[in-house]
Motif scaffolding. Structure first.
Motif, PDB file in Angstrom:
ATOM      1  N   SER A   9     -48.304  11.212  31.425  1.00 10.48           N
ATOM      2  CA  SER A   9     -47.402  12.437  31.542  1.00 10.48           C
ATOM      3  C   SER A   9     -47.803  12.807  33.016  1.00 10.48           C
ATOM      4  CB  SER A   9     -47.346  13.823  30.580  1.00 10.48           C
ATOM      5  OG  SER A   9     -46.780  13.158  29.222  1.00 10.48           O
ATOM      6  N   GLN A  10     -46.693  13.542  33.675  1.00 15.32           N
ATOM      7  CA  GLN A  10     -46.968  14.151  34.920  1.00 15.32           C
ATOM      8  C   GLN A  10     -45.740  15.103  35.102  1.00 15.32           C
ATOM      9  OE1 GLN A  10     -47.017  11.376  38.291  1.00 15.32           O
ATOM     10  NE2 GLN A  10     -47.473  12.712  39.805  1.00 15.32           N
ATOM     11  N   LYS A  11     -46.242  16.256  35.711  1.00 11.58           N
ATOM     12  CA  LYS A  11     -45.213  17.349  36.185  1.00 11.58           C
ATOM     13  C   LYS A  11     -45.082  17.245  37.786  1.00 11.58           C
ATOM     14  CE  LYS A  11     -46.372  20.528  32.693  1.00 11.58           C
ATOM     15  NZ  LYS A  11     -46.853  22.006  32.260  1.00 11.58           N
ATOM     16  N   ILE A  12     -43.774  17.268  38.132  1.00  8.76           N
ATOM     17  CA  ILE A  12     -43.623  17.308  39.593  1.00  8.76           C
ATOM     18  C   ILE A  12     -42.687  18.375  39.746  1.00  8.76           C
ATOM     19  CG2 ILE A  12     -43.882  14.716  40.093  1.00  8.76           C
ATOM     20  CD1 ILE A  12     -41.058  14.365  39.778  1.00  8.76           C
ATOM     21  N   PRO A  13     -42.614  18.943  41.080  1.00  8.60           N
ATOM     22  CA  PRO A  13     -41.813  20.264  41.603  1.00  8.60           C
ATOM     23  C   PRO A  13     -40.755  19.886  42.208  1.00  8.60           C
ATOM     24  CG  PRO A  13     -43.694  19.804  43.200  1.00  8.60           C
ATOM     25  CD  PRO A  13     -43.804  18.616  42.080  1.00  8.60           C
ATOM     26  N   VAL A  14     -39.736  19.371  41.481  1.00  8.72           N
ATOM     27  CA  VAL A  14     -38.349  18.936  41.904  1.00  8.72           C
ATOM     28  C   VAL A  14     -37.412  19.043  40.699  1.00  8.72           C
ATOM     29  CG1 VAL A  14     -39.086  17.064  43.556  1.00  8.72           C
ATOM     30  CG2 VAL A  14     -38.531  16.611  41.370  1.00  8.72           C
ATOM     31  N   SER A  15     -36.119  19.224  41.125  1.00 10.82           N
ATOM     32  CA  SER A  15     -34.984  19.387  40.069  1.00 10.82           C
ATOM     33  C   SER A  15     -35.075  18.224  39.368  1.00 10.82           C
ATOM     34  CB  SER A  15     -33.883  19.603  40.648  1.00 10.82           C
ATOM     35  OG  SER A  15     -33.334  18.510  41.494  1.00 10.82           O
ATOM     36  N   LEU A  16     -34.317  18.438  38.077  1.00  5.23           N
ATOM     37  CA  LEU A  16     -34.207  17.297  37.143  1.00  5.23           C
ATOM     38  C   LEU A  16     -33.208  16.177  37.978  1.00  5.23           C
ATOM     39  CD1 LEU A  16     -34.501  15.810  34.467  1.00  5.23           C
ATOM     40  CD2 LEU A  16     -32.637  17.081  33.755  1.00  5.23           C
ATOM     41  N   ASP A  17     -32.320  16.530  38.813  1.00  5.91           N
ATOM     42  CA  ASP A  17     -31.402  15.697  39.334  1.00  5.91           C
ATOM     43  C   ASP A  17     -32.003  15.002  40.289  1.00  5.91           C
ATOM     44  OD1 ASP A  17     -29.129  16.819  38.198  1.00  5.91           O
ATOM     45  OD2 ASP A  17     -28.613  18.093  39.542  1.00  5.91           O
ATOM     46  N   THR A  18     -32.845  15.425  41.284  1.00  8.55           N
ATOM     47  CA  THR A  18     -33.885  14.473  41.849  1.00  8.55           C
ATOM     48  C   THR A  18     -34.628  13.753  41.481  1.00  8.55           C
ATOM     49  OG1 THR A  18     -33.873  16.401  43.811  1.00  8.55           O
ATOM     50  CG2 THR A  18     -35.616  14.834  44.080  1.00  8.55           C
TER      51      THR A  18
END
Length: 155
Positions: A9-18
């Motif tokens: 798992s990983q969280k990234i600071p972008v929109s779901l669309d991106t």
């Protein structure tokens, strides 16, 4: 045949669309794969092509000792901006089933991978997994984690 399950798992600071736009493009896979694997998409895929159910993708990959192998996967399921699943049709594994999930969370996107794989070869495959394969797969996903942070930042 022994099968193995790994989750990442990983969280990234972008929109779901991106996130979806990047990860649903087969050509971006080589960007987040270690260079020593010389991962090349060999399918005639256009730059703006997105994955779709039934899509066949072929690759050349060198997982061990620089030996180039052909690998073919099929995208068996796609739910737009939620998940896609790739399954090996021909390649280095006896079985490969990889779920890629995406979920909007506060501040970005949670990506969650569930991988089931098997090597075959009975007890020899179990030894190969313990000595080489499991570590190699974990190293690939660790590289991917760092590369995704480089590309998109940390959350």
């Amino acid at each position: 045949m022994k099968t193995y399950r790994l989750e990442f798992s990983q969280k990234i600071p972008v929109s779901l669309d991106t996130a979806w736009d990047f990860f649903s493009s087969p050509l971006n896979l080589s960007e987040i794969t270690p260079k020593d694997m010389t991962f090349d998409v060999t399918s005639p895929i256009q730059k703006d092509t997105k994955m779709y159910t039934g899509m066949i993708i072929t690759y050349k990959v060198s997982p061990l000792l620089g030996i180039k192998l052909n690998w073919m996967t099929e995208i068996t399921h796609v739910k737009d901006k939620e998940y896609f699943i790739d399954e090996q049709r021909f390649g280095p594994f006896a079985f490969w089933h990889h779920n890629h999930h995406f979920e909007a969370v506060e501040g970005g996107v949670l990506m969650h991978d569930i991988l089931h794989y098997a090597i075959g070869w009975g007890p020899i495959g179990s030894i190969a997994n313990a000595v080489v394969v499991n570590n190699k797969i974990n190293n690939i996903f660790n590289f991917r984690y760092k590369k995704v942070e480089e590309l998109f930042g940390k959350l």
